[in-house]
Motif scaffolding. Structure first.
Motif, PDB file in Angstrom:
ATOM      1  N   ARG A  98       0.832  -1.211   0.000  1.00 43.54           N
ATOM      2  CA  ARG A  98       0.000   0.000   0.000  1.00 43.54           C
ATOM      3  C   ARG A  98       0.867   1.263   0.000  1.00 43.54           C
ATOM      4  O   ARG A  98       0.448   2.311  -0.475  1.00 43.54           O
ATOM      5  N   ILE A  99       2.070   1.167   0.519  1.00 41.40           N
ATOM      6  CA  ILE A  99       2.986   2.311   0.511  1.00 41.40           C
ATOM      7  C   ILE A  99       3.667   2.445  -0.854  1.00 41.40           C
ATOM      8  O   ILE A  99       3.748   3.547  -1.420  1.00 41.40           O
ATOM      9  N   PRO A 102       1.129   2.614  -4.858  1.00 40.18           N
ATOM     10  CA  PRO A 102       0.585   3.905  -5.306  1.00 40.18           C
ATOM     11  C   PRO A 102       1.680   4.837  -5.831  1.00 40.18           C
ATOM     12  O   PRO A 102       1.462   5.588  -6.791  1.00 40.18           O
ATOM     13  N   ARG A 205      -2.816   7.665  -7.678  1.00 35.78           N
ATOM     14  CA  ARG A 205      -2.275   7.277  -6.371  1.00 35.78           C
ATOM     15  C   ARG A 205      -3.417   6.963  -5.393  1.00 35.78           C
ATOM     16  O   ARG A 205      -3.383   5.958  -4.681  1.00 35.78           O
ATOM     17  N   ALA A 206      -4.437   7.814  -5.379  1.00 36.71           N
ATOM     18  CA  ALA A 206      -5.555   7.630  -4.453  1.00 36.71           C
ATOM     19  C   ALA A 206      -6.337   6.363  -4.773  1.00 36.71           C
ATOM     20  O   ALA A 206      -6.705   5.602  -3.861  1.00 36.71           O
ATOM     21  N   THR A 209      -4.397   3.256  -3.826  1.00 38.38           N
ATOM     22  CA  THR A 209      -4.379   3.135  -2.364  1.00 38.38           C
ATOM     23  C   THR A 209      -5.693   2.551  -1.851  1.00 38.38           C
ATOM     24  O   THR A 209      -5.698   1.628  -1.017  1.00 38.38           O
ATOM     25  N   ALA A 213      -6.134  -0.998   0.015  1.00 34.77           N
ATOM     26  CA  ALA A 213      -6.681  -0.922   1.368  1.00 34.77           C
ATOM     27  C   ALA A 213      -7.939  -1.772   1.498  1.00 34.77           C
ATOM     28  O   ALA A 213      -8.203  -2.352   2.565  1.00 34.77           O
TER      29      ALA A 213
END
Length: 227
Positions: A98-99, A102, A205-206, A209, A213
């Motif tokens: 997740r880091i 994105p 990116r969003a 993520t 998530a």
């Protein structure tokens, strides 16, 4: 309850109440699906799930058998669930993903050509509601790897690829047991591609993520429900 979960529960109950014993061969698919009131497709997915955790043994060209059900065999096969309970393995891998992913997708946004986006859309078009779990997992790996490669950072791409191996069983289990897994995956992949095509790196990116998530959230719930 998802249809596949219901099918898994019904087969498990047959084992628990003695209708199926260790070493027994399951009745033919048509007969079993009718007796359990299940569609043949849901029964197949349930058998795949129970094969993964070593409750069933699918012998190609011979039939499907109940395994020995020895505790050590089952504990070995369910090690990834233990990892989930301890939050020490799979969830940590997804947190790292997740880091990193994105960031890789944001880098890819500035480099992706119209041809690159078209290739990824063609990849999406090969998946639909009839796709097998194996097909879905293969698509998921190829899609995310394809975007990572567009980042232009070979080390980051290799690092993300190395993380995928540790997530494979979780991906397969989610595909087998989560309702609408295929539709949800495709919808989120399309949203990521739309953002990529728009050239909005922060939107890409969003969306990546949120996508990852969502899988993390499912893993936590799966761990809680099987604790």
């Amino acid at each position: 309850m998802a249809v596949t979960d219901e099918a898994i529960l019904k087969i498990k109950n047959m084992i628990l109440d003695g209708r199926l014993r260790p070493g027994d061969r399951l009745p033919p698919e048509k007969e079993l699906s009718e007796s359990l009131g299940l569609s043949r497709s849901s029964l197949r997915e349930a058998v795949k799930a129970l094969e993964i955790i070593r409750v069933l043994d699918v012998r190609r060209g011979d039939g499907t058998y109940v395994t020995s059900l020895e505790p050590q065999l089952l504990l070995e096969a369910m090690s990834f669930v233990v990892d989930l309970h301890e939050d020490s393995s799979v969830l940590e891998l997804f947190a790292v993903r997740r880091i990193l992913e994105p960031a890789a997708a944001a880098l890819a946004t500035g480099r992706a050509t119209t041809s690159d986006v078209s290739r990824l859309r063609e990849m999406l078009a090969t998946i639909d509601g009839n796709t097998s779990v194996d097909g879905l997992v293969a698509h998921d790996l190829e899609f995310h790897q394809g975007i990572a490669e567009l980042s232009g950072n070979g080390y980051l791409t290799s690092l993300l690829a190395s993380l995928s191996g540790g997530m494979m069983r979780a991906r397969v289990w989610r595909g087998l047991t989560e309702a609408n897994a295929i539709e949800r995956t495709l919808a989120e992949h399309r949203a990521i591609l739309d953002a990529l095509e728009s050239g909005d790196a922060e939107l890409v990116r969003a969306r990546v993520t949120v996508h990852i998530a969502g899988v993390e959230d499912w893993l936590r719930r799966a761990a809680s429900s099987t604790a």
